[in-house]
Design an enzyme around this catalytic site. Sequence first.
Site, short mmCIF file in Angstrom:
data_model
loop_
_atom_site.label_atom_id
_atom_site.label_comp_id
_atom_site.label_asym_id
_atom_site.label_seq_id
_atom_site.Cartn_x
_atom_site.Cartn_y
_atom_site.Cartn_z
CG HIS A 217 42.08 51.51 39.00
ND1 HIS A 217 42.48 50.26 38.59
CD2 HIS A 217 42.87 52.39 38.34
CE1 HIS A 217 43.46 50.38 37.72
NE2 HIS A 217 43.72 51.66 37.53
CB CYS A 270 39.53 45.79 41.68
SG CYS A 270 40.57 45.19 40.33
NE ARG A 271 32.10 44.04 44.89
CZ ARG A 271 31.00 43.33 45.17
NH1 ARG A 271 30.65 42.33 44.37
NH2 ARG A 271 30.28 43.61 46.23
CD GLU A 371 26.95 42.44 45.69
OE1 GLU A 371 26.14 42.67 46.61
OE2 GLU A 371 28.05 41.90 45.86
#
Length: 385
Positions: A217, A270-271, A371
């Site tokens: 997560h 998730c971000r 990124e």
Amino acid sequence: MAATKKVIFETLQNLKSDDFKVFIWHLENPTDRIEPIPESELENANRQTVANLMVKQYTDEAVNIAVKVLRDMKQNDLASKLERKLQEVQQPDQVDGSNAPVSVRQLQPIQSNWKRPDRIIPCTQSKEKILRENRDDVYKMNKSQRKGLALLITNIHNRPGAERDEENMEWLLKALGYRVEKHTNLSGKEIEDAVENFAALPDHKDSDSTFVVIMSHGNRIDNRDVIFGAGVSYTGPDDYYFVDKIFTCLNSVNCPALIDKPKVILIQACRGCHPGGVKISDSTRGTYADDSSFESDAWVHKEKDFACFMSTLPDTAAWRIESGSFFIIYIMEVFCKWAHDSHIMELFGKVTSDMAKHPGREDIKFLPCIERTSLTKDFYLFPGL
């Protein structure tokens, strides 16, 4: 969506009155990264209303969430029956395969029953051709094949499908020739220790590249990406690991053994909470020549020879099914088919393109993000040698 509502409703009809109340309680107080349905909407709700609310709230993930709640309630037989219906529920909402473009038809099998490819297409004569034509623009290999270490951290707790991700990613890394150091269900501090210890391994001196893969997560805190520790409560204050610390651990100062060597970072987490899609009004539609087009940015920073690929855009949620996360599934598909003659950035591009074309519904959209990438040459994996 009507078919989804129907199978959830039919499943809820099999619950006794007390069990149905427990099911509603789980929707009000979810243990996973799930937005709760407000108690006011569920008060005195019947089974049909609950099915409607779940589809309204969770759209494409409604059936998966129903399965998870049933398993949390130890209603495993009922959950398994619902899982078997998942594929037939999803299929009618997808593009008709008979008239769809080839790329869409190829994406349709990636559902709850997806299985990884049997093998990676091996690099044969293409290696010599690539090296002959682009030798100065390709990262060197120590000997006849890639050699390196890989760190694999997977937090499975409260993440259905994560064990499949772990199994598949370990298989892929080993098939690419890496020696895998694997950790499961680590706290934030334990993740930090594992990355630091991995960076200090003397074997990096004899390697030509490395992979660090973390799956858990996640969220963004103070505009920085974090990985949550195993079993973290989402109100917990400090059980997380900042993703940018990986770059510090593996940079030229703290890991000189990896200077001038590719360092690939894959993050499945998730971000944020946004589902990934936005509704475009009719007045806006048609502003661009291709409404389905998108732009992706590759950010170049001071750390040299990094390639970081994250499962989703900032502030956006990542998605899983029982077969694993979409990000890892697409990596498996693309790497197995194209790693024999495509360098790493081309592979990332294919994953991005395929995920963007995935036949998601309504507001749930899939788009990974490159990124902090600072490769100065092309990095070929040359599998199968």
